[in-house]
Design an enzyme around this catalytic site. Structure first.
Site, PDB file in Angstrom:
ATOM      1  CE  LYS A 152     -56.602 -41.158 -60.857  1.00  9.82           C
ATOM      2  NZ  LYS A 152     -56.600 -40.909 -62.319  1.00  9.82           N
ATOM      3  CG  ASP A 168     -56.421 -37.640 -63.098  1.00 14.31           C
ATOM      4  OD1 ASP A 168     -55.928 -37.567 -61.963  1.00 14.31           O
ATOM      5  OD2 ASP A 168     -57.149 -38.587 -63.475  1.00 14.31           O
ATOM      6  CE1 TYR A 172     -59.469 -44.142 -64.826  1.00 12.28           C
ATOM      7  CE2 TYR A 172     -58.339 -42.129 -65.476  1.00 12.28           C
ATOM      8  CZ  TYR A 172     -59.123 -42.828 -64.580  1.00 12.28           C
ATOM      9  OH  TYR A 172     -59.559 -42.202 -63.441  1.00 12.28           O
TER      10      TYR A 172
END
Length: 276
Positions: free
Chosen positions: A73, A43, A48
């Site tokens: 995401k 994930d 990030y």
């Protein structure tokens, strides 16, 4: 490895490996270690700043692509229909992969008020066969209700902060009613939940660690869970959960630790674009 079947039939490993706050230079090494230990679900997120390391580790693993499940995401600054379409293309370029297995709207970012448009872009990406499943993260009941009224596809997953001292019962129940899989981030309360005596007692009874007890609690409740670490032994310990099960009384004891202890940001107000 236990699997969860999502509402569209896609199967996701219930236990994954998260890379939130893993520095970009350390990400490939950490993910390669996780894959070598046995993790098959990784994930990450555009916010990030470490998607490239995840993709490099996936390619370096030598495993067939369909044996690894990659989640990423859409970040807040790229909300909007056209922006989300472009953002997904850029995410695939950073990953160096042809597709993601699961793509999430990372936050509702209601101050921008474009999460419905973003979701419609994800619906298109899935219809085109360029992602296997789509979902959301940090969406509260009001955000899910609006999506249900203004879009076609129900999210397959809602990834939310969820740990023994912050369980979001109303939200998780709504997700179950709508066949939305619940995925827990910060599943150990960023380590802060592990000092409770009830966890130490249960851990002693099973020759396990408090962290393993909490992760087993998540799994037995049906949550997808993504612990993260850069320490090889902790990565391994978080994966080795097959040797015991919690009794109903032990599950209830862990659930009894609820304290409304939110650690992350409020989805009603969070609007930062890049998390570093």
């Amino acid at each position: 490895m236990d699997m969860i079947t999502l509402s569209n039939g896609v199967r996701i490993p219930q236990l994954g490996f998260g890379v939130f706050q893993v520095p970009p230079d350390d990400t490939q090494r950490a993910v390669e270690q996780a894959i070598a230990i046995g993790y098959r679900h990784i994930d990450t997120a555009a916010a990030y700043n470490n998607e490239a390391g995840v993709g490099a580790a996936v390619r370096a693993s030598g495993l067939p692509r369909d044996e690894l499940f990659v989640t990423t995401k859409l970040r807040n600054g790229e909300h909007g229909y056209e922006s989300a379409l472009t953002a997904y293309d850029e995410t695939l370029q950073r990953l160096g992969l042809d597709y993601a297995d699961l793509y999430l709207v990372h936050w509702p970012n209601p101050t921008m008020d474009r999460y419905v448009d973003s979701w419609r872009a994800l619906e298109r990406i899935q219809a085109e066969g360029r992602v296997r499943a789509i979902g959301v993260s940090n969406f509260l009941p009001e955000h899910l209700d609006r999506l249900a009224k203004e879009s076609e596809i129900v999210p397959a997953v809602n990834q939310i902060e969820l740990h023994p001292t912050y369980q979001q019962h109303e939200l998780t129940e709504l997700c179950r009613e709508q066949s939305i899989a619940v995925e827990a981030y910060s599943p150990l309360g960023q380590g802060g939940d592990l000092d409770h005596r009830v966890l130490a007692s249960i851990a002693d009874a099973h020759d396990a660690t408090p962290a393993q007890v909490v992760l087993r609690w998540h799994l037995q409740l049906g949550h997808i869970v993504i612990p993260k670490s850069v320490n090889r032994e902790r990565i391994r310990a978080n994966f080795e959960l097959g040797g015991f099960e919690l009794t109903d009384a032990e599950l209830a004891a862990v659930s009894g630790l609820e304290a409304g202890n939110r650690l992350g940001s409020d989805p009603r107000t969070f609007a930062i674009s890049q998390i570093r």
